[in-house]
Design an enzyme around this catalytic site. Structure first.
Site, PDB file in Angstrom:
ATOM      1  CB  SER A  50      56.136 -10.461  -4.338  1.00 38.33           C
ATOM      2  OG  SER A  50      57.265 -10.024  -5.083  1.00 38.33           O
ATOM      3  CB  ILE A  52      62.045  -8.236   1.678  1.00 35.55           C
ATOM      4  CG1 ILE A  52      62.790  -7.673   0.466  1.00 35.55           C
ATOM      5  CG2 ILE A  52      62.614  -9.589   2.070  1.00 35.55           C
ATOM      6  CD1 ILE A  52      64.278  -7.438   0.729  1.00 35.55           C
ATOM      7  CB  SER A 175      72.822  -7.806  -2.830  1.00 39.29           C
ATOM      8  OG  SER A 175      73.280  -9.132  -2.680  1.00 39.29           O
ATOM      9  CE1 TYR A 201      69.668  -8.107  -7.989  1.00 35.30           C
ATOM     10  CE2 TYR A 201      71.270  -9.104  -6.496  1.00 35.30           C
ATOM     11  CZ  TYR A 201      70.045  -8.494  -6.712  1.00 35.30           C
ATOM     12  OH  TYR A 201      69.205  -8.266  -5.647  1.00 35.30           O
ATOM     13  CE  LYS A 205      70.406  -5.216  -6.064  1.00 31.33           C
ATOM     14  NZ  LYS A 205      69.243  -4.395  -5.702  1.00 31.33           N
ATOM     15  CB  THR A 234      61.943 -13.359  -1.767  1.00 32.73           C
ATOM     16  OG1 THR A 234      63.060 -13.344  -2.680  1.00 32.73           O
ATOM     17  CG2 THR A 234      62.383 -12.799  -0.418  1.00 32.73           C
TER      18      THR A 234
END
Length: 317
Positions: A50, A52, A175, A201, A205, A234
């Site tokens: 799913s 990108i 990110s 998160y 990253k 997304t």
């Protein structure tokens, strides 16, 4: 995260990470960079069912590449594989079901893959953002397990396979959110601080960017890069950040726009000519720090991260 860093980052995001930011940046793209055919090249894309990841896998397939999709859930992964085959006409699309938050599963996959396949390009695209602290069956914090430890095991495990091939590459989807975080090795699994899924998160990253830089130093035969896809519309964003999506939905990038730099790093000769270990946004290497708000880490801190990850990785081997 300091107020200054937050304000500067958000202003940067509105200017650069949105659909309009992509439309501005793409004016400088070299169109023929992606006009390539790649039969015989083998790619592994995590989270390729799913968003990108799927968009990238499809474009690779259209150009004749062999694609291995590594996904967690069988049914949507089978659907994605079928769709990629239909749209590309390329039958060389293979599926592997692996939970990338489960280190034992990753090790098993790596050992099997090494025996059966070659690999030119690894794309660490899969990501996890849970907003309440959850533990895996192994007692690992879920974001850390998937985004950091899982990426570490998969990448280090496949480096020997990559080093056998011509022009090997590793692309890790980080990110821009990592710009608000400085590497913190003192609480990798959020055991001692209040849990904020978005900040955890972002820390993961940042860890990926540090790992990319260190891998580039240690394995000069492979071209390593990390990248920011921008703010893309997304399924993952809609699920993990519903408030953000509701607020900025019409300003978010398409999946194809978010995938563009990932694809460019995987395929183009121009990308391979860039120094290894850099962080990219819209086909250009960019700073890993905000102006006047550096989040640099010491070699000792970076070495501590790798030592902890290696110890954990070996525990589950």
């Amino acid at each position: 995260m300091s107020l200054y860093r937050s304000v500067v980052w958000f202003a940067k995001g509105l200017r650069e990470y949105t659909k309009s930011g992509y439309e501005s940046a793409c004016k400088d793209f070299v169109p023929h960079d992606l006009e390539v055919q790649i039969p015989g090249r083998v790619f592994l894309v995590t989270g390729g069912n799913s968003g990108i990841g799927k968009a990238t896998a499809l474009e690779i397939a259209k150009r004749g590449g062999t694609v291995h999709l590594v996904c967690r859930d069988q049914a949507p992964a089978e659907d994605a594989r079928g769709e990629i085959i239909r749209e590309s006409g390329n039958q060389n699309i293979f599926l592997h079901i692996v939970d990338l938050s489960d280190p034992k599963q990753i090790w098993k996959f790596v050992e099997n893959f090494k025996q059966e396949h070659k690999l030119h390009v690894l794309i660490n695209n899969a990501g996890c953002m849970v907003n309440k602290r959850e533990l895996t069956e192994d007692g690992l914090e879920k974001n850390f397990a998937a985004n950091t430890l899982g990426v570490y095991i998969l990448t280090t495990g496949l480096i020997p396979v990559l080093e056998k091939e011509h022009d090997p590459r590793v692309i890790t989807v980080s990110s821009g959110g990592m710009l608000v975080q400085k590497l913190n090795t003192n609480d990798l699994q959020s055991e001692r601080t209040p849990f904020d899924g978005t900040m955890v998160y972002a820390q993961n990253k940042r860890q990926q960017v540090v790992l990319t830089e260190r891998w580039a130093q240690g394995h000069p035969a492979i071209h390593f890069s990390s990248m920011h896809p921008g703010w893309a519309d997304t399924p993952g964003v809609r699920q993990a950040m519903p408030g953000f999506h509701a607020r900025f939905g019409d300003r978010l990038r398409s999946e194809a726009q978010g995938a563009d730099t990932m694809l460019w790093l995987a395929l183009s000769s121009a990308a391979a000519a860039q120094p290894s270990g850099r962080f990219f946004q819209d086909r250009k290497p960019v700073s890993t720090h905000l102006p006047l708000a550096t989040a640099s880490s010491s070699p000792a801190e970076e070495e501590k991260l790798i030592e902890i990850l290696e110890q954990l990785a070996q525990t589950f081997k």
